[in-house]
Scaffold this motif. Structure first.
Motif, short mmCIF file in Angstrom:
data_model
loop_
_atom_site.label_atom_id
_atom_site.label_comp_id
_atom_site.label_asym_id
_atom_site.label_seq_id
_atom_site.Cartn_x
_atom_site.Cartn_y
_atom_site.Cartn_z
N ARG A 229 20.38 78.82 -28.85
CA ARG A 229 19.32 78.05 -28.19
C ARG A 229 17.95 78.67 -28.47
O ARG A 229 16.98 77.97 -28.77
CB ARG A 229 19.59 77.99 -26.69
N GLU A 232 17.02 77.91 -32.13
CA GLU A 232 16.59 76.52 -32.31
C GLU A 232 15.18 76.30 -31.78
O GLU A 232 14.35 75.62 -32.41
CB GLU A 232 17.57 75.59 -31.61
N LEU A 233 14.91 76.91 -30.62
CA LEU A 233 13.56 76.79 -30.08
C LEU A 233 12.54 77.44 -31.01
O LEU A 233 11.45 76.91 -31.24
CB LEU A 233 13.50 77.43 -28.69
N GLU A 234 12.92 78.60 -31.59
CA GLU A 234 12.01 79.27 -32.52
C GLU A 234 11.82 78.45 -33.79
O GLU A 234 10.70 78.37 -34.33
CB GLU A 234 12.58 80.65 -32.86
N ARG A 235 12.89 77.82 -34.26
CA ARG A 235 12.76 76.98 -35.45
C ARG A 235 11.85 75.79 -35.21
O ARG A 235 11.01 75.45 -36.04
CB ARG A 235 14.14 76.50 -35.89
N GLN A 236 12.05 75.15 -34.04
CA GLN A 236 11.17 74.02 -33.71
C GLN A 236 9.72 74.47 -33.60
O GLN A 236 8.80 73.78 -34.04
CB GLN A 236 11.64 73.38 -32.42
N ARG A 237 9.53 75.64 -33.02
CA ARG A 237 8.16 76.15 -32.89
C ARG A 237 7.55 76.41 -34.27
O ARG A 237 6.38 76.11 -34.52
CB ARG A 237 8.16 77.43 -32.06
N GLN A 238 8.39 76.96 -35.19
CA GLN A 238 7.90 77.21 -36.54
C GLN A 238 7.56 75.91 -37.26
O GLN A 238 6.54 75.80 -37.95
CB GLN A 238 8.96 77.99 -37.34
N VAL A 239 8.45 74.89 -37.11
CA VAL A 239 8.19 73.60 -37.77
C VAL A 239 6.92 72.97 -37.23
O VAL A 239 6.07 72.49 -37.99
CB VAL A 239 9.40 72.67 -37.58
N GLU A 240 6.79 72.94 -35.91
CA GLU A 240 5.58 72.36 -35.33
C GLU A 240 4.34 73.15 -35.74
O GLU A 240 3.27 72.58 -36.00
CB GLU A 240 5.72 72.32 -33.81
N ARG A 242 3.92 74.95 -38.53
CA ARG A 242 3.58 74.66 -39.93
C ARG A 242 2.96 73.28 -40.08
O ARG A 242 2.04 73.10 -40.88
CB ARG A 242 4.82 74.78 -40.80
N ASP A 243 3.45 72.31 -39.30
CA ASP A 243 2.86 70.97 -39.35
C ASP A 243 1.42 71.00 -38.85
O ASP A 243 0.53 70.39 -39.46
CB ASP A 243 3.72 70.02 -38.52
#
Length: 695
Positions: A229, A232-240, A242-243
């Protein structure tokens, strides 16, 4: 024929004798012996045969002085080479005198002490011996044939035995393989039984171990889920992040590009842009601060993005306001220059009237033709009126098929889709193909606009199937032609000519479609009028950019390179249309939207203030496509216009162009210099020659 019958009786007697019974020995061929068993012995006739021969021999009286001399055959030799052999008598029966002469000759020729193995006393005996040899040869041939057949049979038997032995060997090998597998299977079964017993013992130990590990696994699973968990939160934070970083970079790029538009030195009007420049630099600084905070590897936050986007919106609004101020200042400057020029002309006129009172005043037409000192920011009234009429025609055509376009009926919607396909697919198929194929495409479009039936997706469809079908097809067809220029011609410049020649032919036969093509072209590319639409009060920045031809969506405004590419494609298509005519048309050239409109467009562009990056690009594209045709049509006047562009209008383009936008300016400059140097503009690449239509 007594002699002939005696011969065959002799053969029959020999056949029945012990010497005539032949036996076969398989070792003859190996030992080199003959076929007949008694071939080396001297056959002899029995006393019975001699008696039979003597009794059956014809007895005739001999002459008185020569008593009869009977012939006695005492023996025959079977050797292959028998010497002193008398020729056989002919087949015909002889007379008594002849037989006596033969017998006499045989007696005289017989030696006094003959070889006991050779006793040929007459021709009859020789004939008998020949028959015996023929019989021997027949028996020998028959024996050889039997021997050959026996050898063939033996070979067949040997082959069959070899095949049978091979099959038996295969069965033996299969049996051995089966035994090996059985032994292997028995060993494996034994190992499996022993392993199962060992597994059974291990299973008991595992069960105890499993019971102890169960609680530990539950704890580990909970810890792993927690880790996933968090990952996943860290990945979402990274994706957002980078966007947001990409959007921040695009915002900074656009802010810097907009800030470059603020150049006080490039303004022709007396307008102070220092305030705009200072505020633009401040906004660039705000965005740079946000970017600087992300330079250490951190992603911008939502608050940072809000600040950057707010700065971008303010920059866009400021640029829009600056353009309005510049246009107003330029308009005021032009009016002042016009008034000053008018006053100067009036003073000059008064002075001339004072010197020559009898001289009449210049006519009003000459006053209207005198060129103003300043350039316009918008098109002439007649051009704008023409532009508005075309847009109104397009709007009316679109509203005329509103019922067809918004119908919920299944059949109507299906008909609409088929009509749209029938109008758009042929235009999409236009390319640099042979003239015959291009004429087929033209005929399909012409038939569709003539309300006749055409094939669409394997089914017949006609614009007459609905009252609004013809307006719908005309509108969509014109829209598709312009879209081809916006996309296909923009990517492949050579495609402008085949598309333009079909559009020109359709325009000639169906003028309404031509007007709709112009309306769509003016709407998507206002520089094809040409006109620079001013920003009206209350219009948003996005809406105004759409009016200027930019694509605006949720992501933002399209890049300048993409915008210029689309504008270039549409201008190239328009330049190709005005110089081409459908070769199979029959209307006079005066009805064609021809080169006079190209001259009008070029003159109108040169009467308007240039725009940075846009004017240079469009002038280069137009002259590259249409320059050769204008040169042939207007000759000297055209070269005067080219010289005026190079000497007077080009410096204005350079004045409004920043350093990062000099690519299109340099292309235009090189084109003008080469054209004036060679005094020739080459035929554009992809132009349709006469050989194209013969193919």
């Amino acid at each position: 024929m007594p002699a002939e019958s005696l011969r065959w009786d002799t053969l029959e007697a020999l056949k029945n004798s012990s010497k005539g019974k032949l036996t076969y020995n398989t070792a003859w061929l190996e030992k080199g012996e003959g076929i007949l068993e008694s071939v080396n012995t001297t056959p002899s006739l029995s006393a019975w045969v001699l008696r039979q021969l003597s009794s059956r021999s014809p007895q005739k009286a001999a002459p008185c002085d020569a008593p009869p001399s009977p012939v006695f055959v005492t023996g025959l030799s079977a050797e292959p080479c028998t010497p002193a052999r008398v020729p056989s008598p002919p087949a015909e029966p002889r007379g008594a005198g002849e037989r006596e002469e033969v017998q006499g000759d045989a007696v005289e020729n017989t030696p006094k002490d003959p070889d006991p193995s050779i006793s040929l006393l007459s021709a009859r005996a020789t004939q008998v011996e020949g028959c015996i040899r023929v019989c021997e040869k027949n028996h020998r041939d028959k024996a050889q044939e039997l021997l050959r057949q026996r050898l063939e049979l033996q070979e067949e038997v040997v082959g069959a035995m070899a095949s049978r032995e091979s099959e038996q060997l295969k069965r033996f090998e299969e049996l051995m393989e089966l035994k090996r597998r059985q032994e292997y299977q028995s060993v494996r079964d034994m190992l499996e039984r022993s392993s199962q017993e060992a597994l059974g013992r291990q299973e008991k130990l595992k069960e105890e171990h499993r019971h102890r590990m169960k609680i530990q696994n539950l704890k580990l699973r909970e810890a792993e889920l927690q880790r996933l968990r968090e990952a996943e939160l860290e990945r979402q934070r990274q994706v957002e992040g980078r966007d947001r970083l990409r959007r921040l970079n695009s915002v900074q790029e656009e802010v810097l590009q907009l800030n470059q538009l603020i150049d006080p030195n490039s303004v022709q009007a007396s307008l102070d842009l220092t305030g705009y420049s200072v505020r633009g630099n401040q906004l660039c600084g705000h965005v740079s601060e946000v970017v600087r905070s992300t330079a250490e590897g951190e992603f911008p936050s939502a608050e940072d993005m809000a600040r950057a986007e707010g700065a971008l919106q303010e920059m866009r609004a400021m640029i829009g306001g600056m353009r309005q101020d510049i246009e107003a200042a330029l308009e005021k400057k032009r009016r002042d220059l016009a008034e000053e020029e008018e006053r100067r002309k009036q003073l000059e006129l008064q002075r001339q009237q004072e010197l020559k009172p009898q001289t009449a005043a210049p006519p009003a037409e000459q006053k209207g033709k005198q060129r103003k000192a300043g350039l316009q920011t918008s098109a002439e009234e007649s051009t704008l009126k023409w532009y508005k009429e075309l847009q109104e025609l397009s709007r009316q055509c679109a509203s005329s098929f509103e019922e067809l376009n918004s119908s919920k009926d299944t059949q109507t919607r299906k008909l609409r889709m088929e009509l749209q396909k029938a109008a758009s697919i042929p235009v999409s198929q236009i390319s640099s193909i042979s003239g015959s194929k291009l004429r087929e495409i033209f005929d399909k479009i012409d038939i569709l606009l003539s309300c006749k039936s055409v094939q669409s997706a394997g089914r017949p469809v006609s614009a007459s199937q609905h009252p609004q079908g013809l307006d719908f097809v005309s509108y969509k067809l014109a829209e598709k032609f312009v879209k081809q220029g916006e996309e296909e011609v923009a990517s492949h410049h050579e495609a402008a000519f085949p598309i333009a020649v079909v559009a020109s032919g359709i325009w000639e036969r169906h003028p309404k479609v031509g007007d709709l093509i112009l309306a769509h072209l003016h709407k998507k590319c206002p520089y094809s009028v040409p006109c620079y639409p001013p920003m009206k009060e209350g219009t948003s920045i996005e809406e105004y950019q759409r009016i200027l031809g930019y694509r605006v969506d949720d992501i933002g405004v399209e890049a300048q390179d993409s915008f210029l590419k689309r504008m270039s494609g549409m201008i190239r298509l328009y330049a190709a249309i005005i110089q081409l005519r459908w070769p199979y048309g029959n209307k006079p050239a005066s009805d064609h939207h021809g080169l006079n409109h190209g001259w009008r467009w070029l003159a109108q562009m040169l009467n308007m203030e240039p725009l940075a990056d846009i004017t240079a690009t469009l002038l280069f594209d137009f002259l590259e496509v249409c320059g050769n045709a204008l040169m042939k049509q207007y000759q000297g006047q055209f070269w005067k216009l080219i010289l005026m562009i190079k000497e007077e209008y080009f410096p204005r383009i350079e004045a409004v162009t920043s350093t990062g936008q000099m690519g299109s300016v340099m292309r235009l400059k090189q084109f003008l210099e080469d054209s004036l140097k060679r005094r020739e503009i080459p035929v554009p690449k992809g132009h349709l020659s006469s050989s194209f239509w013969r193919s």
